[in-house]
Design a protein around this motif. Structure first.
Motif, PDB file in Angstrom:
ATOM      1  N   ALA A   1       0.829  -1.233  -0.004  1.00 26.74           N
ATOM      2  CA  ALA A   1       0.069   0.007   0.157  1.00 26.74           C
ATOM      3  C   ALA A   1       1.074   1.351   0.077  1.00 26.74           C
ATOM      4  CB  ALA A   1      -0.801   0.075   1.099  1.00 26.74           C
ATOM      5  N   THR A   2       0.176   2.385   0.262  1.00 22.78           N
ATOM      6  CA  THR A   2       0.975   3.624   0.293  1.00 22.78           C
ATOM      7  C   THR A   2       0.418   4.505   1.546  1.00 22.78           C
ATOM      8  OG1 THR A   2      -0.555   4.989  -1.198  1.00 22.78           O
ATOM      9  CG2 THR A   2       1.631   3.770  -2.163  1.00 22.78           C
ATOM     10  N   PHE A   3       1.117   5.110   2.150  1.00 21.89           N
ATOM     11  CA  PHE A   3       0.917   6.000   3.146  1.00 21.89           C
ATOM     12  C   PHE A   3       1.689   7.541   3.054  1.00 21.89           C
ATOM     13  CE2 PHE A   3       0.911   8.048   7.640  1.00 21.89           C
ATOM     14  CZ  PHE A   3      -0.295   7.850   7.714  1.00 21.89           C
ATOM     15  N   MET A   4       0.724   8.553   3.002  1.00 24.45           N
ATOM     16  CA  MET A   4       1.450   9.808   2.403  1.00 24.45           C
ATOM     17  C   MET A   4       2.224   9.656   1.291  1.00 24.45           C
ATOM     18  SD  MET A   4       0.164  11.890   4.897  1.00 24.45           S
ATOM     19  CE  MET A   4       1.220  13.164   4.541  1.00 24.45           C
ATOM     20  N   ARG A   5       1.722   8.689   0.251  1.00 20.24           N
ATOM     21  CA  ARG A   5       2.207   8.680  -1.168  1.00 20.24           C
ATOM     22  C   ARG A   5       3.641   7.967  -1.083  1.00 20.24           C
ATOM     23  NH1 ARG A   5       1.134  14.414  -4.234  1.00 20.24           N
ATOM     24  NH2 ARG A   5      -1.057  14.293  -3.866  1.00 20.24           N
ATOM     25  N   LEU A   6       3.800   7.617   0.343  1.00 22.15           N
ATOM     26  CA  LEU A   6       5.374   6.526   0.207  1.00 22.15           C
ATOM     27  C   LEU A   6       4.852   5.205   0.351  1.00 22.15           C
ATOM     28  CD1 LEU A   6       7.421   8.740   2.893  1.00 22.15           C
ATOM     29  CD2 LEU A   6       7.567   8.557   0.547  1.00 22.15           C
ATOM     30  N   PRO A   7       5.710   4.157  -0.503  1.00 18.45           N
ATOM     31  CA  PRO A   7       5.359   2.702  -0.287  1.00 18.45           C
ATOM     32  C   PRO A   7       5.358   2.156   1.168  1.00 18.45           C
ATOM     33  CG  PRO A   7       7.470   3.150  -1.341  1.00 18.45           C
ATOM     34  CD  PRO A   7       6.905   4.595  -1.138  1.00 18.45           C
ATOM     35  N   THR A   8       4.426   1.393   1.361  1.00 17.23           N
ATOM     36  CA  THR A   8       4.722   0.855   2.499  1.00 17.23           C
ATOM     37  C   THR A   8       3.853  -0.737   2.527  1.00 17.23           C
ATOM     38  OG1 THR A   8       4.219   0.815   5.161  1.00 17.23           O
ATOM     39  CG2 THR A   8       2.582   1.659   3.497  1.00 17.23           C
ATOM     40  N   SER A   9       4.127  -1.699   3.395  1.00 18.62           N
ATOM     41  CA  SER A   9       3.339  -2.780   3.817  1.00 18.62           C
ATOM     42  C   SER A   9       2.762  -2.649   5.176  1.00 18.62           C
ATOM     43  CB  SER A   9       4.285  -3.847   3.711  1.00 18.62           C
ATOM     44  OG  SER A   9       3.711  -5.206   3.824  1.00 18.62           O
ATOM     45  N   ARG A  10       1.313  -3.039   4.876  1.00 19.46           N
ATOM     46  CA  ARG A  10       0.357  -2.898   6.143  1.00 19.46           C
ATOM     47  C   ARG A  10      -0.466  -3.990   6.058  1.00 19.46           C
ATOM     48  NH1 ARG A  10      -4.037   1.735   4.270  1.00 19.46           N
ATOM     49  NH2 ARG A  10      -5.484   0.392   3.357  1.00 19.46           N
ATOM     50  N   TYR A  11      -0.999  -4.197   7.360  1.00 18.30           N
ATOM     51  CA  TYR A  11      -2.113  -4.923   7.490  1.00 18.30           C
ATOM     52  C   TYR A  11      -3.276  -4.415   7.953  1.00 18.30           C
ATOM     53  CZ  TYR A  11       0.375  -9.595   6.817  1.00 18.30           C
ATOM     54  OH  TYR A  11       1.341 -10.565   6.105  1.00 18.30           O
ATOM     55  N   HIS A  12      -4.707  -4.750   7.329  1.00 20.98           N
ATOM     56  CA  HIS A  12      -5.827  -3.991   7.569  1.00 20.98           C
ATOM     57  C   HIS A  12      -6.808  -4.697   8.111  1.00 20.98           C
ATOM     58  CE1 HIS A  12      -6.396  -4.026   3.424  1.00 20.98           C
ATOM     59  NE2 HIS A  12      -7.883  -4.175   3.847  1.00 20.98           N
TER      60      HIS A  12
ATOM     61  N   LYS B   1     -13.162  -0.805 -10.223  1.00 23.33           N
ATOM     62  CA  LYS B   1     -12.548  -1.358  -9.010  1.00 23.33           C
ATOM     63  C   LYS B   1     -11.466  -2.524  -9.246  1.00 23.33           C
ATOM     64  CE  LYS B   1     -16.696  -0.355  -6.269  1.00 23.33           C
ATOM     65  NZ  LYS B   1     -17.764  -0.957  -5.132  1.00 23.33           N
ATOM     66  N   HIS B   2     -11.471  -2.987 -10.588  1.00 26.91           N
ATOM     67  CA  HIS B   2     -10.590  -4.405 -10.697  1.00 26.91           C
ATOM     68  C   HIS B   2      -9.136  -3.745 -10.729  1.00 26.91           C
ATOM     69  CE1 HIS B   2      -8.925  -7.829 -12.640  1.00 26.91           C
ATOM     70  NE2 HIS B   2      -8.263  -6.886 -13.490  1.00 26.91           N
ATOM     71  N   THR B   3      -8.924  -2.572 -11.007  1.00 26.94           N
ATOM     72  CA  THR B   3      -7.598  -2.357 -10.713  1.00 26.94           C
ATOM     73  C   THR B   3      -7.356  -1.205  -9.473  1.00 26.94           C
ATOM     74  OG1 THR B   3      -8.101  -0.237 -12.304  1.00 26.94           O
ATOM     75  CG2 THR B   3      -7.154  -2.334 -13.378  1.00 26.94           C
ATOM     76  N   SER B   4      -8.018  -1.390  -8.671  1.00 25.57           N
ATOM     77  CA  SER B   4      -8.082  -0.322  -7.363  1.00 25.57           C
ATOM     78  C   SER B   4      -7.126  -1.072  -6.579  1.00 25.57           C
ATOM     79  CB  SER B   4      -9.458  -0.133  -6.690  1.00 25.57           C
ATOM     80  OG  SER B   4     -10.008  -1.054  -6.389  1.00 25.57           O
ATOM     81  N   ALA B   5      -6.544  -0.236  -5.372  1.00 20.21           N
ATOM     82  CA  ALA B   5      -5.754  -0.927  -4.397  1.00 20.21           C
ATOM     83  C   ALA B   5      -6.202  -2.035  -3.655  1.00 20.21           C
ATOM     84  CB  ALA B   5      -5.451   0.231  -3.305  1.00 20.21           C
ATOM     85  N   ARG B   6      -7.637  -2.009  -3.322  1.00 19.20           N
ATOM     86  CA  ARG B   6      -8.218  -2.837  -2.772  1.00 19.20           C
ATOM     87  C   ARG B   6      -9.161  -3.980  -3.622  1.00 19.20           C
ATOM     88  NH1 ARG B   6     -10.261  -0.749   2.986  1.00 19.20           N
ATOM     89  NH2 ARG B   6     -11.286  -2.967   3.082  1.00 19.20           N
ATOM     90  N   SER B   7      -8.645  -4.342  -4.635  1.00 17.33           N
ATOM     91  CA  SER B   7      -9.467  -4.994  -5.647  1.00 17.33           C
ATOM     92  C   SER B   7      -9.799  -6.474  -5.183  1.00 17.33           C
ATOM     93  CB  SER B   7      -8.700  -5.113  -7.273  1.00 17.33           C
ATOM     94  OG  SER B   7      -9.417  -5.930  -7.895  1.00 17.33           O
ATOM     95  N   ILE B   8     -11.192  -6.754  -5.217  1.00 17.27           N
ATOM     96  CA  ILE B   8     -11.336  -8.200  -4.801  1.00 17.27           C
ATOM     97  C   ILE B   8     -10.746  -9.048  -6.006  1.00 17.27           C
ATOM     98  CG2 ILE B   8     -13.505  -9.882  -4.726  1.00 17.27           C
ATOM     99  CD1 ILE B   8     -15.052  -7.331  -3.330  1.00 17.27           C
ATOM    100  N   THR B   9     -10.779  -8.853  -7.308  1.00 16.49           N
ATOM    101  CA  THR B   9     -10.266  -9.789  -8.191  1.00 16.49           C
ATOM    102  C   THR B   9      -8.836  -9.657  -8.493  1.00 16.49           C
ATOM    103  OG1 THR B   9     -11.096  -7.719  -9.721  1.00 16.49           O
ATOM    104  CG2 THR B   9     -12.449  -9.871  -9.680  1.00 16.49           C
ATOM    105  N   GLY B  10      -8.053  -8.558  -7.666  1.00 15.02           N
ATOM    106  CA  GLY B  10      -6.564  -8.722  -7.685  1.00 15.02           C
ATOM    107  C   GLY B  10      -5.974  -8.879  -6.367  1.00 15.02           C
ATOM    108  N   THR B  11      -6.511  -8.920  -5.492  1.00 17.90           N
ATOM    109  CA  THR B  11      -6.139  -9.219  -4.051  1.00 17.90           C
ATOM    110  C   THR B  11      -6.721 -10.236  -3.291  1.00 17.90           C
ATOM    111  OG1 THR B  11      -5.887  -6.843  -3.707  1.00 17.90           O
ATOM    112  CG2 THR B  11      -5.327  -8.062  -2.055  1.00 17.90           C
ATOM    113  N   LEU B  12      -5.818 -11.274  -3.082  1.00 23.84           N
ATOM    114  CA  LEU B  12      -6.443 -12.769  -2.524  1.00 23.84           C
ATOM    115  C   LEU B  12      -7.067 -12.481  -1.390  1.00 23.84           C
ATOM    116  CD1 LEU B  12      -6.813 -15.733  -3.028  1.00 23.84           C
ATOM    117  CD2 LEU B  12      -4.529 -15.980  -1.705  1.00 23.84           C
ATOM    118  N   ALA B  13      -6.712 -11.405  -0.499  1.00 25.48           N
ATOM    119  CA  ALA B  13      -7.257 -11.427   1.035  1.00 25.48           C
ATOM    120  C   ALA B  13      -8.572 -10.761   0.819  1.00 25.48           C
ATOM    121  CB  ALA B  13      -6.258 -10.609   2.026  1.00 25.48           C
ATOM    122  N   GLU B  14      -8.750  -9.883  -0.133  1.00 25.57           N
ATOM    123  CA  GLU B  14      -9.905  -9.073  -0.123  1.00 25.57           C
ATOM    124  C   GLU B  14     -10.971 -10.180  -0.701  1.00 25.57           C
ATOM    125  OE1 GLU B  14     -10.730  -5.920   0.260  1.00 25.57           O
ATOM    126  OE2 GLU B  14      -8.777  -5.076   0.670  1.00 25.57           O
ATOM    127  N   HIS B  15     -10.361 -10.883  -1.959  1.00 24.04           N
ATOM    128  CA  HIS B  15     -11.421 -12.082  -2.450  1.00 24.04           C
ATOM    129  C   HIS B  15     -11.788 -12.906  -1.491  1.00 24.04           C
ATOM    130  CE1 HIS B  15     -12.433 -15.774  -4.341  1.00 24.04           C
ATOM    131  NE2 HIS B  15     -12.497 -15.105  -5.455  1.00 24.04           N
TER     132      HIS B  15
END
Length: 288
Positions: free
Chosen positions: A2-13, A150-164
């Motif tokens: 993900a990003t935070f303040m436009r900087l790359p990061t890794s997070r769990y939510h 939404k397919h290409t969004s940061a929290r895409s259901i079709t692009g992110t396994l956890a979301e799916h």
């Protein structure tokens, strides 16, 4: 990722959509204990992450300060106060004519007329319960979602396994209880938009709406969502949680409920930088 303040990061939510289902996943009496265990062992459960984002209903709000004292290794957390918009009908009140603003009703009829000039426009309302029907409805939803923005969004259901997996589990769980509601908008018998929700207690929660972007000028998503709401309230529904506070949700709702996003930053140089940069964010972060 993900990003935070436009900087790359890794997070769990945690998912905003889970805030009202916590009693079905982690019992309220054990919520603080479970969170404390997860955060205390964060190197095991959240490896390589700069922070953890928790979304918690204010009706079931754990004592974050106490949890942090027990777990340690955290920078002072940041909090965002948020709202989710609610539609609640009084006895005998009609959603479309009584609560929906006149401009929204006019836009709804205009959008239907526009799409009807292209072909036959229909809406299909389902409560899938049998395995085959549930699987077919989920496939139809994903097919529309893949052709949406939404397919290409940061929290895409079709692009992110956890979301799916998260939404698929909810979809299947509530279908077994016959508390899953799906609406498909079809043009010449082809799906172009979908809305689905689940009922928990006396409230229905709108979890997903998607539409094929090729038709976005005719507002198929808004048509489908409105028809979904009309159908729900016409079958004795009284309360619908729109799951968020987007401008259009404010316009069609009459109540709100509060929840909080907690950003728990781990100790470390990069996490410290992200935390300090938050003061420049347009979001109204506050510290505990």
């Amino acid at each position: 990722k993900a990003t935070f303040m436009r900087l790359p990061t890794s997070r769990y939510h945690s998912f905003e959509q889970s805030i009202n289902f916590s009693d079905g996943m982690i019992l309220p009496n054990y919520l603080e204990e479970v969170l404390a265990m997860l955060l205390k062992n964060h190197r095991r459960y959240f490896p390589n992450s700069s922070f953890v984002k928790l979304t918690v209903s204010k009706n079931n709000n754990p004592d974050i300060n106490q949890i942090l004292k027990r777990s340690g290794e955290f920078i002072k957390p940041l909090v965002l106060d948020r709202q989710s918009r609610i539609i609640e009908l009084r006895n005998g009140e009609d959603f479309f004519q009584g609560l929906l603003p006149k401009k929204r009703r006019t836009n709804h009829r205009r959008a239907i007329k526009l799409l009807s000039q292209i072909g036959l426009l229909t809406t299909e309302h389902l409560q899938p319960a049998r395995e085959e029907a549930v699987n077919e409805s989920w496939k139809r939803f994903l097919a529309i979602y893949r052709q949406s923005w939404k397919h290409t969004s940061a929290r895409s259901i079709t692009g992110t396994l956890a979301e799916h997996n998260f939404f698929h589990q909810i979809f299947r769980r509530f279908s077994r209880e016959q508390k899953l509601y799906c609406s498909f908008l079809k043009l010449n018998d082809m799906d172009i938009a979908v809305s689905w929700s689940v009922k928990h207690g006396n409230t229905c929660y709108g979890l997903q709406t998607a539409y094929i972007t090729d038709y976005e000028n005719a507002s198929p998503g808004a048509i489908c969502m409105t028809e979904h709401l009309i159908d729900y309230f016409s079958h004795s529904g009284k309360r619908f949680d729109l799951m968020g506070e987007h401008p259009y949700k404010n316009k069609i709702s009459n109540l709100a409920t509060s929840y909080c996003d907690y950003y728990l930053f781990f100790n470390g140089p990069y996490s410290t930088i992200l935390h300090k940069l938050s003061r420049f964010s347009p979001l109204p972060f506050r510290q505990l």
